[in-house]
Design a protein around this motif. Structure first.
Motif, mmCIF file in Angstrom:
data_model
loop_
_atom_site.group_PDB
_atom_site.id
_atom_site.type_symbol
_atom_site.label_atom_id
_atom_site.label_comp_id
_atom_site.label_asym_id
_atom_site.label_seq_id
_atom_site.Cartn_x
_atom_site.Cartn_y
_atom_site.Cartn_z
ATOM 1 N N PHE A 144 7.239 -60.112 40.683
ATOM 2 C CA PHE A 144 6.019 -60.122 39.957
ATOM 3 C C PHE A 144 5.923 -59.437 38.476
ATOM 4 O O PHE A 144 6.381 -58.428 38.183
ATOM 5 N N HIS A 151 3.515 -54.997 25.369
ATOM 6 C CA HIS A 151 2.030 -54.844 26.322
ATOM 7 C C HIS A 151 2.080 -54.448 27.690
ATOM 8 O O HIS A 151 2.822 -55.453 28.322
ATOM 9 N N THR A 153 -0.479 -52.040 29.783
ATOM 10 C CA THR A 153 -1.760 -51.701 30.337
ATOM 11 C C THR A 153 -2.641 -52.883 29.622
ATOM 12 O O THR A 153 -3.616 -53.194 30.625
ATOM 13 N N CYS A 183 8.966 -57.439 31.219
ATOM 14 C CA CYS A 183 9.983 -56.399 31.476
ATOM 15 C C CYS A 183 9.327 -55.584 32.381
ATOM 16 O O CYS A 183 8.454 -55.702 32.870
ATOM 17 N N THR A 437 2.595 -44.385 37.016
ATOM 18 C CA THR A 437 2.539 -45.277 35.946
ATOM 19 C C THR A 437 2.422 -46.694 36.286
ATOM 20 O O THR A 437 1.826 -47.419 35.671
ATOM 21 N N GLY A 440 -1.006 -49.931 37.234
ATOM 22 C CA GLY A 440 -2.008 -49.295 36.342
ATOM 23 C C GLY A 440 -1.585 -47.796 36.016
ATOM 24 O O GLY A 440 -1.782 -47.276 36.873
ATOM 25 N N GLU A 441 -1.524 -47.905 34.730
ATOM 26 C CA GLU A 441 -1.011 -46.541 34.222
ATOM 27 C C GLU A 441 -2.314 -45.609 34.441
ATOM 28 O O GLU A 441 -3.410 -46.038 34.104
ATOM 29 N N ASN A 443 -3.904 -42.841 33.299
ATOM 30 C CA ASN A 443 -4.903 -42.412 32.290
ATOM 31 C C ASN A 443 -5.671 -43.585 31.973
ATOM 32 O O ASN A 443 -6.868 -43.322 31.382
HETATM 33 C C1 LIG Z 1 9.546 -47.932 38.103
HETATM 34 C C2 LIG Z 1 8.455 -48.985 37.570
HETATM 35 C C3 LIG Z 1 8.608 -50.297 38.085
HETATM 36 C C4 LIG Z 1 7.627 -51.338 37.641
HETATM 37 N N1 LIG Z 1 7.654 -52.413 38.267
HETATM 38 C C5 LIG Z 1 7.005 -53.588 37.372
HETATM 39 C C6 LIG Z 1 6.888 -54.837 37.896
HETATM 40 O O1 LIG Z 1 7.368 -55.147 39.147
HETATM 41 N N2 LIG Z 1 6.260 -55.746 37.331
HETATM 42 C C7 LIG Z 1 5.617 -55.472 36.090
HETATM 43 O O2 LIG Z 1 4.886 -56.456 35.688
HETATM 44 N N3 LIG Z 1 5.396 -54.580 35.775
HETATM 45 C C8 LIG Z 1 5.999 -53.188 36.395
HETATM 46 N N4 LIG Z 1 6.330 -52.118 35.878
HETATM 47 C C9 LIG Z 1 5.538 -51.701 34.682
HETATM 48 C C10 LIG Z 1 4.260 -50.878 34.829
HETATM 49 O O3 LIG Z 1 3.371 -51.737 35.346
HETATM 50 C C11 LIG Z 1 3.661 -50.481 33.165
HETATM 51 O O4 LIG Z 1 4.782 -49.589 32.765
HETATM 52 C C12 LIG Z 1 2.405 -49.842 33.439
HETATM 53 O O5 LIG Z 1 1.607 -50.685 33.556
HETATM 54 C C13 LIG Z 1 2.228 -48.976 32.029
HETATM 55 O O6 LIG Z 1 2.224 -49.865 31.136
HETATM 56 P P1 LIG Z 1 3.169 -49.237 29.881
HETATM 57 O O7 LIG Z 1 4.495 -49.136 30.138
HETATM 58 O O8 LIG Z 1 2.855 -50.540 28.786
HETATM 59 O O9 LIG Z 1 2.360 -48.139 29.256
HETATM 60 P P2 LIG Z 1 1.403 -48.075 27.967
HETATM 61 O O10 LIG Z 1 0.151 -48.968 28.175
HETATM 62 O O11 LIG Z 1 2.262 -48.558 26.661
HETATM 63 O O12 LIG Z 1 0.974 -46.540 27.905
HETATM 64 C C14 LIG Z 1 1.723 -45.606 27.080
HETATM 65 C C15 LIG Z 1 0.695 -44.269 27.058
HETATM 66 O O13 LIG Z 1 -0.341 -44.778 26.304
HETATM 67 C C16 LIG Z 1 -1.552 -44.319 26.872
HETATM 68 N N5 LIG Z 1 -2.500 -45.301 26.621
HETATM 69 C C17 LIG Z 1 -2.501 -46.585 26.651
HETATM 70 N N6 LIG Z 1 -3.631 -47.100 26.457
HETATM 71 C C18 LIG Z 1 -4.627 -46.198 26.373
HETATM 72 C C19 LIG Z 1 -6.138 -46.000 26.009
HETATM 73 N N7 LIG Z 1 -6.666 -47.038 25.715
HETATM 74 N N8 LIG Z 1 -6.643 -44.783 26.063
HETATM 75 C C20 LIG Z 1 -6.048 -43.826 26.218
HETATM 76 N N9 LIG Z 1 -4.593 -43.740 26.420
HETATM 77 C C21 LIG Z 1 -3.861 -44.965 26.500
HETATM 78 C C22 LIG Z 1 -1.095 -44.171 28.246
HETATM 79 O O14 LIG Z 1 -1.883 -43.433 29.147
HETATM 80 C C23 LIG Z 1 0.276 -43.947 28.230
HETATM 81 O O15 LIG Z 1 0.479 -42.549 28.326
HETATM 82 C C24 LIG Z 1 7.024 -50.986 36.477
HETATM 83 C C25 LIG Z 1 6.951 -49.792 35.890
HETATM 84 C C26 LIG Z 1 7.980 -48.749 36.261
HETATM 85 C C27 LIG Z 1 8.028 -47.439 35.675
#
Ligand SMILES: Cc1cc2nc3c(=O)[nH]c(=O)nc-3n(C[C@H](O)[C@H](O)[C@H](O)COP(=O)(O)OP(=O)(O)OC[C@H]3O[C@@H](n4cnc5c(N)ncnc54)[C@H](O)[C@@H]3O)c2cc1C
Length: 679
Positions: A144, A151, A153, A183, A437, A440-441, A443
């Motif tokens: 998935f 990008h 969240t 990724c 995380t 859906g992160e 926060n």
């Molecule tokens: C073990 C693991 C498995 C995963 N598996 C998959 C998978 O199979 N497929 C897939 O597609 N993804 C996968 N993911 C990815 C995961 O869904 C994302 O890491 C997650 O959605 C968070 O996105 P990001 O890493 O871009 O964080 P970001 O959005 O970059 O967040 C970084 C920080 O910024 C803060 N932030 C961002 N926007 C705001 C805002 N508007 N207001 C306040 N704070 C904000 C967040 O709270 C966070 O602390 C996986 C992640 C992990 C760790």
């Protein structure tokens, strides 16, 4: 159920030093377990646990593995489970108990053999049944892929494109640069043959219709090498969950057939016309949101699995571990100390609250998904999907933070031995961490919940009806009356009653809605844009609002569960105490608001009443704590922590583990380096 049958269903526990506490319990742990999890639930668990016990592939690893070996073993174990009909589809949500054995297995399996077929089933149509069949037959291995390098969240900001090519009748997938690489995709690094890719759908008229999902071939089915136009790889070692090969993929003008678009809610015709069965674009999202909530409700169950295991290990250990005592000759188990009880028993109460909530809502979301596929009334589904989305957006963060804090407290409450790898508490903490995380992160996700609550509040202010098909906020219609009420309990018992605790949370939710809405309106009047209004209303209002909403629904679900006629009197009694401890612990953290908002007057002494009530409940629950942990505990070979075995022979088991690993007793190969200064 006859006693002999119950004995077959739930095994007796071995005798040992924990019996001292077990005989004090005021209820029968097996009967409580049976009522709490149901006969079918326990059968599902027994099926999974006995398979693991009897299969040599699942013998516990005593040493740390290399990254490659972790992945190989994880994949082999998944194959063995699948070959024996143990998967997220056949086991339903009970599948999530596997997190207590080795979290990498269910993480990878849930994606590849749960989320992927589910998404194809929910968002695809007849034309995808053949592919679905191939996923089920293990001819294809799907993953998935939503997140991109730059990008996560912000899904709308994703830049992978799927442009329809009218001449070739294909979608052309393209990643403009490395930042648009998909990724973090679980299973993509080494395993996947196909991926569900979320990409911006662009029609020949150059209109971007937003994110849509496609089934995309990644690796050759014979050679397992990447297909031309696809660059795929692994992200390397992670903090935990290293059995899962999280990977990335980059597309270079890579073409897939038109029919690989998952087209339940929208399609592109052969001649390039975009058609959607939802006239309103938001409603298309509404139904998809509901479908995505399944993952978030499942996470609350996963949190429950980790939380239960940590609480079982800590409670059993603390009932054995002795330090100090009232006299020279008497040493107390640390669980007898007030401070230790106050640290652990609220987590025990939280464990029951999260378990009851996740069991109920996983069933609700599964039924919702069935309705979605059977194509029931779209408008009704839209509203249901929105409420489930808002609820899961609050409870997934809430439950994962509850579990995170509880696991840490459990680790600390086991002192030094809790820090040994063999205690498993470090692994539980690191494996659970990801729940905050993914899907859906926390926060950011939690903002979705406050957005919905605020929109319902503004309906109310404008004289319109609120929409809460599942009844999670229907009491808001009475908010004017609720906000006029005052805390008027005169005794601790009254204060700690479930009705009062629930009402106080209702009041807090109305109060926070009013306050958050005021903040939003003030910012709007000051000319802030919608984006800035949302951003600047998070602290201290919108975020807390969502958390209170989640806490309210968890408490309400717990209370509703106790009201069911299945419980024996003594079971009701102990559940009521746990529920009261859960509710009062939540409220105790919100005393400032209860006073500042005028619900409690200064001389109401709500703080003393709540705090004394918590102390009394903790003292009382000492009688039942070990038996309550027994209800939550998997068998010993799954607990697999010398600190938390059912017989309570902590030191014997620690000794066995230390001596089991020959390396612990061997002279190091580098012993000369130690003595080199003397040589
Ligand atoms: C073990 C693991 C498995 C995963 N598996 C998959 C998978 O199979 N497929 C897939 O597609 N993804 C996968 N993911 C990815 C995961 O869904 C994302 O890491 C997650 O959605 C968070 O996105 P990001 O890493 O871009 O964080 P970001 O959005 O970059 O967040 C970084 C920080 O910024 C803060 N932030 C961002 N926007 C705001 C805002 N508007 N207001 C306040 N704070 C904000 C967040 O709270 C966070 O602390 C996986 C992640 C992990 C760790």
């Amino acid at each position: 159920m006859r006693l002999s049958k119950l004995k077959d269903l739930i095994s007796d526990l071995p005798k040992g030093p924990l019996d001292k506490y077990r005989i004090r319990a005021r209820f029968d742990w097996k009967l409580l377990k049976l009522n709490l999890e149901g006969e079918e639930g326990i059968r599902q668990q027994n099926k999974i646990w006995s398979f693991i016990k009897d299969n040599s592939l699942f013998k516990a690893n005593y040493n740390s593995l290399t990254l490659d070996e972790s992945r190989r073993i994880c994949t082999a174990r998944i194959r063995a489970l699948l070959d024996n009909e143990i998967n997220p589809i056949t086991c339903g949500s009970w599948f999530n108990i596997l997190f207590q054995y080795d979290a990498s297995i269910p993480v990878k399996m849930s994606v590849m053999h749960g989320m992927v077929p589910n998404t194809v089933f929910t968002l695809g149509t007849e034309r995808h049944m053949d592919i679905l069949h191939k996923f089920s037959n293990l001819e294809y291995f799907g993953v998935f892929a939503l997140t991109e390098m730059s990008h996560g969240t912000n899904a709308k900001g994703m830049r992978t494109t799927a442009t329809y090519d009218v001449n070739k009748k294909t979608f052309c997938l393209h990643s403009p640069d490395f930042e648009a690489a998909k990724c973090w995709v679980g299973g993509l690094g080494k395993t996947a043959t196909h991926a569900i890719i979320f990409a911006q759908l662009i029609t020949p008229d150059k209109v971007n219709h937003g994110l849509h999902s496609f089934i995309v071939p990644i690796r050759d089915l014979d050679t397992h090498l990447p297909l031309p136009g696809v660059t795929v790889g692994d992200l390397g070692e992670k903090i935990a969950l290293n059995g899962v090969d999280n990977g990335f993929v980059i597309f270079n003008n890579y073409h897939i057939p038109r029919t690989y678009l998952l087209n339940r809610t929208a399609d592109v015709t052969e001649d390039g016309q975009y058609v959607s069965s939802f006239k309103d674009k938001n409603k298309r999202f509404g139904a998809s949101f509901g479908a995505l909530s399944i993952g978030r409700f499942n996470i609350t169950w996963i949190c429950s699995s980790f939380l239960n295991l940590a609480v079982v290990i800590a409670l059993r250990y603390c009932a054995i571990r002795k330090q100090f005592g009232p006299s020279e000759n008497e040493e107390w188990p640390v669980i007898e100390y007030q401070a230790q009880q106050a640290r652990l028993f609220p987590h025990l109460a939280f464990a029951y609250a999260v378990k009851i909530f996740s069991q109920k809502y996983c069933e609700i979301i599964n039924n919702f998904q069935i309705k979605l596929v059977s194509g029931e009334d779209r408008d009704k589904l839209h509203l249901e999907g929105i409420e489930l989305h808002a609820l899961s957006s609050a409870t997934k963060p809430l439950c994962s933070w509850i579990a995170r804090d509880a696991i840490q407290d459990c680790r600390e409450s086991c002192g030094g031995h809790g820090y040994l790898k063999m205690s498993r508490l470090g692994d539980i903490r690191a494996n659970h961490d990801a729940n905050c995380t993914y899907e859906g992160e926390n926060n950011v996700l939690i903002q979705q919940s406050s957005n919905w609550l605020l929109s319902q509040w503004s309906c109310l202010l404008n004289g319109k009806a609120i929409s809460s098909p599942f009844g999670t906020i229907d009491f808001l219609a009475d908010s004017e009356h609720i906000l006029k009420q005052k805390f008027n309990c005169t005794t601790i018992e009254e204060t700690m009653s479930l009705e009062n605790l629930l009402f106080s949370l209702k009041w807090l939710l109305c109060y926070y809605l009013k306050k958050t809405n005021k903040r939003v309106q003030d910012l709007k009047e000051d000319g802030y844009t919608d984006f800035m209004v949302r951003n600047d209303s998070q602290l201290f209002f919108a975020r807390t609002l969502s958390l209170i909403y989640g806490e309210y629904v968890l408490l309400k679900t717990f209370i509703d569960c106790i009201k069911e006629p299945i419980w024996k009197t003594e079971e009701c009694e102990v559940l009521r105490k746990l529920c009261s401890l859960f509710g009062s612990t939540i409220l105790e953290k919100r005393l400032v608001d209860l006073y500042a908002g005028g619900y409690a007057s200064v001389d109401s002494n709500i703080d003393d009443k709540l705090r004394q009530g918590i102390i009394m409940l903790c003292k009382d629950l000492l009688e039942d704590a070990v038996a309550l942990a027994d209800v939550l505990a998997p068998p010993d070979y799954i607990v697999n922590s010398p600190l938390g075995m059912a017989d309570g022979n902590v030191y014997k088991h620690i000794q066995e583990k230390i001596f089991q690993n020959k390396e612990n007793l061997e002279r190091p190969t580098w012993w000369r380096e130690i003595l080199s200064s003397k040589l």
